[in-house]
Each structure stands twice: as C-alpha cells, then as structure tokens.
Scaffold this active site. Sequence first.
Site, PDB file in Angstrom:
ATOM      1  N   GLY A  12      28.761   2.374 -32.162  1.00 21.00           N
ATOM      2  CA  GLY A  12      28.486   0.884 -31.859  1.00 21.00           C
ATOM      3  C   GLY A  12      27.125   0.537 -31.512  1.00 21.00           C
ATOM      4  N   ARG A  15      24.587  -3.657 -31.960  1.00 15.49           N
ATOM      5  CA  ARG A  15      24.387  -4.766 -30.927  1.00 15.49           C
ATOM      6  C   ARG A  15      24.819  -4.407 -29.539  1.00 15.49           C
ATOM      7  NH1 ARG A  15      29.349  -8.116 -31.058  1.00 15.49           N
ATOM      8  NH2 ARG A  15      30.701  -6.917 -32.696  1.00 15.49           N
ATOM      9  N   ASP A  63      33.890   3.261 -38.743  1.00 13.58           N
ATOM     10  CA  ASP A  63      34.901   2.613 -38.334  1.00 13.58           C
ATOM     11  C   ASP A  63      36.003   3.491 -37.268  1.00 13.58           C
ATOM     12  OD1 ASP A  63      37.247   1.106 -37.497  1.00 13.58           O
ATOM     13  OD2 ASP A  63      37.859   0.453 -39.375  1.00 13.58           O
ATOM     14  N   ASN A  96      30.664   4.577 -27.433  1.00 11.95           N
ATOM     15  CA  ASN A  96      30.502   3.176 -26.769  1.00 11.95           C
ATOM     16  C   ASN A  96      30.975   2.176 -27.524  1.00 11.95           C
ATOM     17  OD1 ASN A  96      28.784   0.762 -25.723  1.00 11.95           O
ATOM     18  ND2 ASN A  96      28.490   0.688 -28.064  1.00 11.95           N
ATOM     19  N   SER A 146      35.162   0.711 -18.625  1.00  8.87           N
ATOM     20  CA  SER A 146      34.951  -0.648 -17.958  1.00  8.87           C
ATOM     21  C   SER A 146      35.353  -0.775 -16.502  1.00  8.87           C
ATOM     22  CB  SER A 146      35.915  -1.608 -18.588  1.00  8.87           C
ATOM     23  OG  SER A 146      35.957  -2.852 -18.221  1.00  8.87           O
ATOM     24  N   TYR A 159      43.694  -3.508 -22.640  1.00 11.80           N
ATOM     25  CA  TYR A 159      42.453  -3.093 -22.425  1.00 11.80           C
ATOM     26  C   TYR A 159      41.936  -2.300 -21.307  1.00 11.80           C
ATOM     27  CZ  TYR A 159      37.172  -3.493 -22.009  1.00 11.80           C
ATOM     28  OH  TYR A 159      36.004  -3.098 -21.997  1.00 11.80           O
ATOM     29  N   ALA A 161      44.153  -0.754 -19.113  1.00  5.16           N
ATOM     30  CA  ALA A 161      44.883   0.523 -18.884  1.00  5.16           C
ATOM     31  C   ALA A 161      44.338   1.387 -19.852  1.00  5.16           C
ATOM     32  CB  ALA A 161      46.186   0.034 -19.214  1.00  5.16           C
ATOM     33  N   LYS A 163      41.217   1.940 -20.793  1.00 11.82           N
ATOM     34  CA  LYS A 163      40.030   2.242 -20.324  1.00 11.82           C
ATOM     35  C   LYS A 163      40.119   3.246 -18.821  1.00 11.82           C
ATOM     36  CE  LYS A 163      36.803   0.206 -22.575  1.00 11.82           C
ATOM     37  NZ  LYS A 163      35.614   0.938 -23.571  1.00 11.82           N
ATOM     38  N   ILE A 192      29.252  -7.825 -18.479  1.00  8.54           N
ATOM     39  CA  ILE A 192      27.798  -7.532 -19.161  1.00  8.54           C
ATOM     40  C   ILE A 192      27.586  -8.778 -20.084  1.00  8.54           C
ATOM     41  CG2 ILE A 192      26.333  -6.186 -20.263  1.00  8.54           C
ATOM     42  CD1 ILE A 192      27.226  -5.148 -17.667  1.00  8.54           C
TER      43      ILE A 192
HETATM   44  N1  LIG Z   1      30.342  -6.814 -22.290  1.00 10.65           N
HETATM   45  C1  LIG Z   1      31.032  -6.288 -21.128  1.00 10.65           C
HETATM   46  O1  LIG Z   1      31.319  -7.195 -20.444  1.00 10.65           O
HETATM   47  C2  LIG Z   1      31.680  -4.914 -20.998  1.00 10.65           C
HETATM   48  C3  LIG Z   1      32.226  -4.765 -19.774  1.00 10.65           C
HETATM   49  C4  LIG Z   1      32.762  -3.338 -19.446  1.00 10.65           C
HETATM   50  C5  LIG Z   1      32.824  -2.439 -20.762  1.00 10.65           C
HETATM   51  N2  LIG Z   1      32.285  -2.846 -22.000  1.00 10.65           N
HETATM   52  C6  LIG Z   1      32.476  -1.980 -23.050  1.00 10.65           C
HETATM   53  O2  LIG Z   1      31.103  -1.560 -23.500  1.00 10.65           O
HETATM   54  C7  LIG Z   1      31.243  -1.355 -25.044  1.00 10.65           C
HETATM   55  C8  LIG Z   1      30.232  -1.927 -25.824  1.00 10.65           C
HETATM   56  O3  LIG Z   1      30.525  -3.408 -25.531  1.00 10.65           O
HETATM   57  P1  LIG Z   1      29.525  -4.590 -25.893  1.00 10.65           P
HETATM   58  O4  LIG Z   1      29.574  -5.679 -24.766  1.00 10.65           O
HETATM   59  O5  LIG Z   1      28.051  -4.053 -26.252  1.00 10.65           O
HETATM   60  O6  LIG Z   1      30.346  -4.889 -27.060  1.00 10.65           O
HETATM   61  P2  LIG Z   1      29.796  -5.953 -28.277  1.00 10.65           P
HETATM   62  O7  LIG Z   1      28.312  -6.649 -27.877  1.00 10.65           O
HETATM   63  O8  LIG Z   1      30.849  -6.957 -29.010  1.00 10.65           O
HETATM   64  O9  LIG Z   1      29.442  -4.662 -29.387  1.00 10.65           O
HETATM   65  C9  LIG Z   1      30.467  -3.878 -29.817  1.00 10.65           C
HETATM   66  C10 LIG Z   1      30.054  -2.802 -30.725  1.00 10.65           C
HETATM   67  O10 LIG Z   1      30.876  -1.964 -31.253  1.00 10.65           O
HETATM   68  C11 LIG Z   1      30.953  -1.868 -32.551  1.00 10.65           C
HETATM   69  N3  LIG Z   1      32.363  -1.958 -32.947  1.00 10.65           N
HETATM   70  C12 LIG Z   1      33.439  -2.830 -32.778  1.00 10.65           C
HETATM   71  N4  LIG Z   1      34.652  -2.395 -33.172  1.00 10.65           N
HETATM   72  C13 LIG Z   1      34.306  -1.264 -33.761  1.00 10.65           C
HETATM   73  C14 LIG Z   1      35.169  -0.361 -34.682  1.00 10.65           C
HETATM   74  N5  LIG Z   1      36.389  -0.411 -35.022  1.00 10.65           N
HETATM   75  N6  LIG Z   1      34.611   0.896 -35.340  1.00 10.65           N
HETATM   76  C15 LIG Z   1      33.078   1.068 -34.957  1.00 10.65           C
HETATM   77  N7  LIG Z   1      32.333   0.296 -34.183  1.00 10.65           N
HETATM   78  C16 LIG Z   1      33.041  -0.749 -33.627  1.00 10.65           C
HETATM   79  C17 LIG Z   1      30.324  -2.997 -32.914  1.00 10.65           C
HETATM   80  O11 LIG Z   1      29.857  -2.954 -34.425  1.00 10.65           O
HETATM   81  P3  LIG Z   1      29.777  -4.068 -35.387  1.00 10.65           P
HETATM   82  O12 LIG Z   1      29.106  -5.279 -34.890  1.00 10.65           O
HETATM   83  O13 LIG Z   1      28.551  -3.308 -36.539  1.00 10.65           O
HETATM   84  O14 LIG Z   1      30.933  -4.297 -36.181  1.00 10.65           O
HETATM   85  C18 LIG Z   1      29.499  -3.067 -32.066  1.00 10.65           C
HETATM   86  O15 LIG Z   1      28.159  -2.282 -32.404  1.00 10.65           O
HETATM   87  C19 LIG Z   1      32.885  -0.991 -25.172  1.00 10.65           C
HETATM   88  O16 LIG Z   1      33.492   0.039 -25.353  1.00 10.65           O
HETATM   89  C20 LIG Z   1      33.338  -2.142 -24.435  1.00 10.65           C
HETATM   90  O17 LIG Z   1      34.621  -1.985 -23.952  1.00 10.65           O
HETATM   91  C21 LIG Z   1      31.605  -4.022 -22.176  1.00 10.65           C
END
Ligand SMILES: NC(=O)c1ccc[n+]([C@@H]2O[C@H](COP(=O)([O-])OP(=O)(O)OC[C@H]3O[C@@H](n4cnc5c(N)ncnc54)[C@H](OP(=O)(O)O)[C@@H]3O)[C@@H](O)[C@H]2O)c1
Length: 252
Positions: A12, A15, A63, A96, A146, A159, A161, A163, A192
């Site tokens: 991931g 972005r 994926d 990630n 998370s 989600y 549970a 994590k 975030i």
């Molecule tokens: N943002 C928050 O508030 C937050 C808080 C706590 C934890 N997190 C965790 O942090 C991590 C990253 O989150 P983020 O905020 O950076 O999210 P994001 O901006 O939505 O980015 C998600 C990333 O994951 C990739 N992805 C999604 N589904 C996928 C799949 N089936 N296979 C492979 N790649 C996949 C996307 O790839 P494409 O764009 O190329 O499809 C993208 O690169 C996640 O595990 C999330 O649970 C986020």
Amino acid sequence: MNTTNKILLVTGGSRGIGKSIAINAAKRGIGVILTYNHRKEQGEAVAAEINQAGGKAVALHLDTAAVQSFDHFKGQVVQALKDNWGRDTLDYLVNNAGIAQRSLIKDTTEAIFDELVNVNFKGVFFLSQTLLPLVKDGGHVINISSALARVSFPGSAVYGALKAGLESLTRYFAKELADRKIRFNSVAPGAIDTEFGGGKGDKAHRQQIASAVALGRLGDADDIGMYVASLLSEDSRYLNAQRIEVGGGIMI
Ligand SMILES: NC(=O)c1ccc[n+]([C@@H]2O[C@H](COP(=O)([O-])OP(=O)(O)OC[C@H]3O[C@@H](n4cnc5c(N)ncnc54)[C@H](OP(=O)(O)O)[C@@H]3O)[C@@H](O)[C@H]2O)c1
C-alpha cells in the site's frame, strides 16, 4: 543510492501512510519495493520520486486480498531484488495496506465483513507467510494496526477487532520466528488525515476528532511514515512483539 544496504517491502505504498513510509525509508538510505493495488500510476510515481531523489525504489502490483496470487508476487519480488540490487533477500517488511469499511453492527453484511477480513487480516497473515523465507534472519516486520484496536468507536467494530487480532498475530509471529531472530511489532496510528475510508469528513467532524487528541490535531501521513522509517534501523534492535500507538495521545 542504497547507503544502508537494507531493503524494505511496504504494501500500500501508492498513497497515504504507505507512501510516506516508502519515501522516509528511502531518505534513510533504504532500498524500497512498494506495492500499489488500484492506483498503478500513483505507485509508480512514488517509486519515480524516490529514484529522482537519488534513492532506489520499484513499484509492483499486489492485491492483499488475493492470497492465490502471493506465490506469483513472491516471484516478482525475487526478480525485482535480483534486477535492482543483485540479491534475493529483504531486510524489512511493512504490512501497511488496509481498508476501512465503516458500518454499524446492525448494518454489517457478510460481504463487508469478508472484505475487511481478507484485506486487513487474512492477507497480512498469508503474505507474511509467503514472504518470510525472503526476509533475512534478524529482519524486522511491522504491521500497521490502529488506535481503534484499543478504543471502541461506533461503525468500526469489525475493523477495530481485526486490528486487535492483528496485534495478537504480531506477537505470535514474534514467538514462532524467534529462532530466526526476526522481530515483529505493530504500529497503531491514531486519526490520520489521508483518503482512508473516504477521508476524515467536514471541518466540524475533523474538529471533533482533533478535540479528542491531546496534541489537538489530526495526524498527517508523515507523522506515521517518519516514525515507522525510524524503526527500520539498529536503534530499535531490541524492540520485539510490541504495540506502539502513534496518535498524538488520542482518547487517553
Ligand atoms: N488514516 C487513518 O486514520 C488510519 C488510522 C489508523 C490506522 N490506519 C491504517 O494505516 C494503513 C494505511 O492507511 P492510509 O490512511 O494510508 O490509507 P489510504 O490512504 O486509503 O491508502 C491505502 C493504501 O492501501 C492500498 N490498498 C487498499 N486495498 C488494498 C488491497 N486489497 N491490496 C493491496 N493494497 C491495498 C491502497 O492501494 P491503491 O490506492 O493502489 O489501491 C493504498 O496504497 C491501513 O492499514 C489503515 O488501517 C489508518
């Protein structure tokens, strides 16, 4: 330039947090294999940005819900390692990639449940299982969890549970891979400001979230990316089987 002679694979990386992890690891002299799923152009742009800045990065499609594709993906990783670094091992793996599917328990369908399980839990398990033979003894695996594994928020039951399950799984991997001295830790971001789950909503909602954070603001991708990159060094060599929350003090 790959000044540390270390190589990271981050899922991931097209972005958000994963992109920041890739860029900040590269700034620390680490070679990077990053993956994208739907956003090929963005994934390749992140790799190009790193390469233009004098680092070394490759973008591959993955994926994480498609477990049956993991053997093929592993072959592509081996090829990328050989072509770009003349080796066949990784030092670091950061799981990630993840999705948000907010729905109250009463509205959660089996399809929503299964998608969350497949990407956020099952995929992490089997991708780690598949790639661990490539990770050097003494390597480091970080799973992105998370704050919602610790605190409960309506709409995030499955989600959160999962994590929490991922954090438990992290400790089990640390136990079973101890003979290879591979360390496993989970980093749990707070709220975030990325596109995750469609973003953090309007100004009022964002202010409401910020008011629950001791530091008084939402985090940005670099708040997490810089921290995770900092864990990819000898400085954290005795850190193992831990959960570290990086959330500015959210809901404390
Ligand atoms: N943002 C928050 O508030 C937050 C808080 C706590 C934890 N997190 C965790 O942090 C991590 C990253 O989150 P983020 O905020 O950076 O999210 P994001 O901006 O939505 O980015 C998600 C990333 O994951 C990739 N992805 C999604 N589904 C996928 C799949 N089936 N296979 C492979 N790649 C996949 C996307 O790839 P494409 O764009 O190329 O499809 C993208 O690169 C996640 O595990 C999330 O649970 C986020």
